[in-house]
Design an enzyme around this catalytic site. Structure first.
Site, PDB file in Angstrom:
ATOM      1  N   ASN A 277       0.841  -1.190   0.000  1.00  0.00           N
ATOM      2  CA  ASN A 277       0.000   0.000   0.000  1.00  0.00           C
ATOM      3  C   ASN A 277       0.884   1.251   0.000  1.00  0.00           C
ATOM      4  O   ASN A 277       2.110   1.145   0.084  1.00  0.00           O
ATOM      5  CB  ASN A 277      -0.931  -0.039   1.218  1.00  0.00           C
ATOM      6  CG  ASN A 277      -0.172   0.156   2.521  1.00  0.00           C
ATOM      7  OD1 ASN A 277       0.970  -0.246   2.649  1.00  0.00           O
ATOM      8  ND2 ASN A 277      -0.819   0.772   3.478  1.00  0.00           N
ATOM      9  N   CYS A 279       1.902   3.424   2.091  1.00  0.00           N
ATOM     10  CA  CYS A 279       2.870   3.688   3.179  1.00  0.00           C
ATOM     11  C   CYS A 279       3.844   2.555   3.398  1.00  0.00           C
ATOM     12  O   CYS A 279       4.753   2.661   4.228  1.00  0.00           O
ATOM     13  CB  CYS A 279       2.116   3.941   4.473  1.00  0.00           C
ATOM     14  SG  CYS A 279       0.983   5.292   4.302  1.00  0.00           S
ATOM     15  N   GLY A 280       3.680   1.453   2.710  1.00  0.00           N
ATOM     16  CA  GLY A 280       4.658   0.369   2.737  1.00  0.00           C
ATOM     17  C   GLY A 280       4.493  -0.641   3.845  1.00  0.00           C
ATOM     18  O   GLY A 280       5.222  -1.629   3.887  1.00  0.00           O
ATOM     19  N   GLU A 281       3.518  -0.422   4.757  1.00  0.00           N
ATOM     20  CA  GLU A 281       3.421  -1.349   5.890  1.00  0.00           C
ATOM     21  C   GLU A 281       2.553  -2.563   5.583  1.00  0.00           C
ATOM     22  O   GLU A 281       2.500  -3.492   6.379  1.00  0.00           O
ATOM     23  CB  GLU A 281       2.858  -0.614   7.130  1.00  0.00           C
ATOM     24  CG  GLU A 281       1.354  -0.531   7.236  1.00  0.00           C
ATOM     25  CD  GLU A 281       0.742   0.511   6.316  1.00  0.00           C
ATOM     26  OE1 GLU A 281      -0.486   0.589   6.239  1.00  0.00           O
ATOM     27  OE2 GLU A 281       1.513   1.265   5.686  1.00  0.00           O
ATOM     28  N   THR A 429      -4.113  11.128  11.672  1.00  0.00           N
ATOM     29  CA  THR A 429      -5.079  11.915  12.444  1.00  0.00           C
ATOM     30  C   THR A 429      -5.757  11.121  13.552  1.00  0.00           C
ATOM     31  O   THR A 429      -6.248  11.715  14.511  1.00  0.00           O
ATOM     32  CB  THR A 429      -6.157  12.508  11.521  1.00  0.00           C
ATOM     33  OG1 THR A 429      -6.659  11.485  10.669  1.00  0.00           O
ATOM     34  CG2 THR A 429      -5.580  13.620  10.681  1.00  0.00           C
TER      35      THR A 429
END
Length: 761
Positions: A277, A279-281, A429
């Site tokens: 995805n 963000c890479g996680e 957030t």
């Protein structure tokens, strides 16, 4: 469930973020629910899928209350799309997706279509470019030449931009290319050309073979993905240093260790994971999505602050797994293929936030063996409890559809409901709503300034744990807050006790090695991946980044993202330079430019804007080709310093326009400057320069009237309205927030504004 339950108190900052981004609006755009209503809406929507598995009305009611208490206590929060969209008629509950990209015209166009549909629903997308044939390859059907993966990437970037033109910013995307692809060098350099690919993160998919060749300074093979034949060999260390140089300059490309990702995959019989995805996680198979939520660990510290309330953490973990599994059934899917893939593996991503706050309350230094061991212990505990709950769900509901042939099935493990259970995702957030530190990141800043526009006073926003310690130990002072809010380190203060300095260490204070070691400790128990930024000081060298990348691979992390403080602010972008031109040779070509002569006749537009200094009349005259050419600004009251300053600003802006500089540059420089704020027709005007930027922006980029944005058009990467309490100065070095004058923090592989809640991955 607790009989005498009371929801957690929502902070003022959290209320602002909730009102602007999460709470439902009516047709007039006014807020139509309060935070408690949001939590009840989400709890009710996520309890309903239990009915499909035989739950009675009373049981669903009990589950609704259990979910509500978990959410409203702020002990657990789901990812933003779930909070925004659950219980409404539109939008997805998933944060991000990986889409397949096949090597054919039909395949590329299908992916472009699917990406548009997913982003319309508010999701971020990841793609693997690795299967696309190299640039210049022969196409048998047309006898032409392949345009190559980077051309396809530019297409996907333009599609993403097109989709977001209806009032949203560009969507979040990730492009991954296997390091063995013949076009890997072009991929590494693809973002150095300004403006062509501006809404993608990029990561190199590194194999063990490549990393070993780097370590031994040997050559490695480049393989044509179409023919599977070796087409060339390259110096592995030299290419690795090229990757490192890019990361040192501006944080990209990141690295994903593909063999480690697939070595741990429970569903390798369904395919190979080649992308993540944005963000890479979350490494995912094609068409899978992320269904995420995070537990605030700080809320489980016991009363004497010596340990965690493990029983309560167990209960919340199990309830969260139930909640996230239901998300898959309650979800709305942009295309049928995504629904099928999600039902096949039922992956969920339970993660954590507030870890740094937890350590501080327990008097542990983030960069210590004690803290690393604690991180390992708490994640192992959550893994155990999540597995138990997923096994219980499999007992009642059946395992994920792809169970037969999966790694756990072959190993003789108990059937389990979800192929993956854990992910440490960006908390952006939602950590602001929970009032805690982000993910497993250290605290980024201990204090910053915020300006109260109503009273003209400067307020300090201080880390709550530091404020408590400072007041208890007697070193709380305005001088300290001024020092910290100006970018100073607590470690430099002689008035702060040593034991306090030891605990309150911020991201810039921590050696990058401990950032990596902490990530690796959590990774041991996380079956997906971890979103974390390895922070470097500005003076860090390329060798420092090299060492860190190698350490991440050796410690079996699944990926790594780095950010050198201030690097993006100083980044040099080239436009149209040849491969042989160096930075110095480009600089040598830069000379002074002369402004275009003014024609005798121009046509323009004059607008009145109410400012804190009175009515301002702004005239923008246009050139023959319709571009802004000059600008005049005059206050209603003639003479005086205010009028002189308005005239000076307008003259300088006119000079930039006549010199061919993009108006956006002047708009960005002036926007957000604050003097005496005032409201003009429902819009906050911070100063005369801000008003000039406001008018120029509206004329330069006219916006069509449109219906109010529905809740499904909002997500972490798309929209936040302006905060009436606006940051004047935030000392974190880096890029300026596009929504307020504050500076962005780089955490969890994302950009985050601690002032207004802006978040982009």
């Amino acid at each position: 469930m607790e009989n005498n339950f009371k929801p957690a108190e929502i902070s003022e900052n959290a209320k602002v973020v909730l009102e602007h981004r999460y709470l439902l609006k009516n047709d007039s755009g006014d807020v139509a629910e309060d935070p408690d209503g949001l939590f009840r809406r989400v709890a009710s929507a996520l309890a309903k899928p239990d009915k499909s598995y035989g739950a009675s009305t009373e049981e669903i009611k009990e589950t609704t209350e259990e979910f509500y208490q978990m959410l409203s206590s702020l002990e657990f929060l789901a990812n933003s799309p779930t909070l925004m969209n659950a219980g409404t008629k539109a939008g997805t509950l998933s944060a991000c997706f990986v889409l397949p990209l096949e090597d054919s015209m039909e395949g590329i166009m299908k992916t472009a279509h699917d990406a548009a549909m997913v982003q319309k629903y508010g999701g971020g997308t990841g793609f693997a470019l690795s299967e696309l044939r190299p640039k210049g390859s022969t196409i048998k059907t047309t006898h032409g030449k392949a345009c190559g993966p980077i051309a396809a990437l530019k297409l996907l970037s333009s599609v993403s931009t097109l989709v977001t033109q209806g009032g949203k910013r560009d969507g979040a995307n990730m492009a991954v290319m296997n390091v063995h692809h013949p076009d890997i060098e072009e991929f590494i350099d693809c973002k150095t050309q300004e403006g062509e690919i501006h809404n993608f993160n990029i990561s190199v998919g590194a194999t063990d073979e490549f990393m070993k060749a780097v370590k031994e300074k040997k050559d490695f093979n480049l393989i044509d993905p179409k023919t599977k034949k070796v087409v060339a060999q390259k110096d592995a260390y030299k290419l690795f240093r090229k990757i490192v140089q890019g990361a040192w300059k501006n944080g990209e490309p990141g690295m994903i260790f593909l063999d480690e990702v697939n070595r741990k995959s429970p569903v390798n019989h369904l395919g190979e994971m080649t992308a993540t995805n944005p963000c890479g996680e979350q490494p995912l198979l094609p068409n899978e999505s992320c269904n995420l939520g995070s537990i605030d660990l700080a809320k489980f510290v016991n009363e004497d602050e010596t340990d965690l309330d493990w029983n309560r953490l167990k209960k919340t973990t199990r309830t969260a797994v139930h909640f996230l599994d239901n998300t898959i059934d309650a979800n709305k899917y942009a295309i049928p293929e995504i629904k099928k893939a999600n039902k096949l593996s039922r992956k969920i991503g339970l993660g954590v936030m507030g870890f740094a706050d937890m350590l501080i309350r327990m008097n542990m230094s983030y960069d210590s063996e004690e803290a690393v061991d604690m991180g390992r212990k708490v994640m192992k505990f959550i893994q155990t409890e999540a597995d138990i709950k997923s096994e219980e769900l499999a007992d009642k509901r059946g395992p994920f559809e792809g169970w037969e042939g999966s790694r756990p099935q072959i190993n003789g493990d108990k059937p389990i409901r979800n192929a993956c259970r854990l992910t440490v995702a960006p908390t952006g957030t939602i950590s602001m709503i929970a009032g805690c530190s982000s993910g497993i990141e250290p605290v980024f800043s201990l204090a910053y300034r915020k300006h109260n526009i109503l009273e003209g006073k400067t307020l300090y926003y201080v880390d709550k744990n530091l404020e408590k310690a400072a007041k208890e130990k007697g070193f709380y002072s305005e001088d300290l807050l001024e020092h910290l809010s100006n970018g100073g380190s607590l470690q430099d203060r002689e008035d702060v006790p040593t034991e306090v300095k030891k605990v309150f260490r911020t991201a810039p204070d921590i050696n990058p090695e401990y950032h990596v070691r902490m990530q690796a400790a959590f990774q041991e128990s996380v079956d997906a991946g971890i979103s974390k930024t390895i922070n470097f000081p500005n003076e860090a060298s390329e060798d420092d980044v090299t060492t860190t990348y190698m350490l991440a691979w050796e410690l079996k992390c699944k990926g790594i993202t780095v950010y050198r403080s201030g690097s993006r602010e100083k980044e040099v972008l080239t436009s149209g330079t040849s491969e042989n031109e160096t930075e110095a040779s480009v600089d040598s070509k830069i000379g002074f430019v002369s402004a275009t002569e003014r024609p005798s006749e121009l046509f323009g537009v004059t607008r009145r804007v109410y400012t804190g200094r009175g009515n301002l009349y702004v005239t923008v005259n246009m050139s023959e080709d319709g571009k802004p050419f000059e600008i005049f600004a005059a206050l209603g009251k003639a003479g005086g310093n205010d009028s002189a300053m308005a005239e000076a600003v307008s003259r300088m802006v006119s000079l930039t326009l006549r010199s061919g500089i993009d108006p956006k540059a002047s708009i960005e420089q002036l926007k957000g400057i604050t003097d005496v704020p005032a409201w003009n027709e429902g819009e906050l005007i911070r100063s005369v320069p801000d008003a000039i930027a406001n008018v120029l922006e509206k004329i330069y980029e006219p916006k069509k009237e449109s219906a109010p944005l529905s809740i499904n058009e909002l997500n972490d990467e798309t929209l936040i309205s302006e905060n009436k309490n606006t940051d004047i100065a935030n000392v974190l070095q880096g890029e300026t927030c596009p929504e307020c004058p504050s500076t962005l923090a780089f955490e969890e592989g994302c950009q985050k504004c601690y002032s207004c809640g802006y978040s982009k991955c």
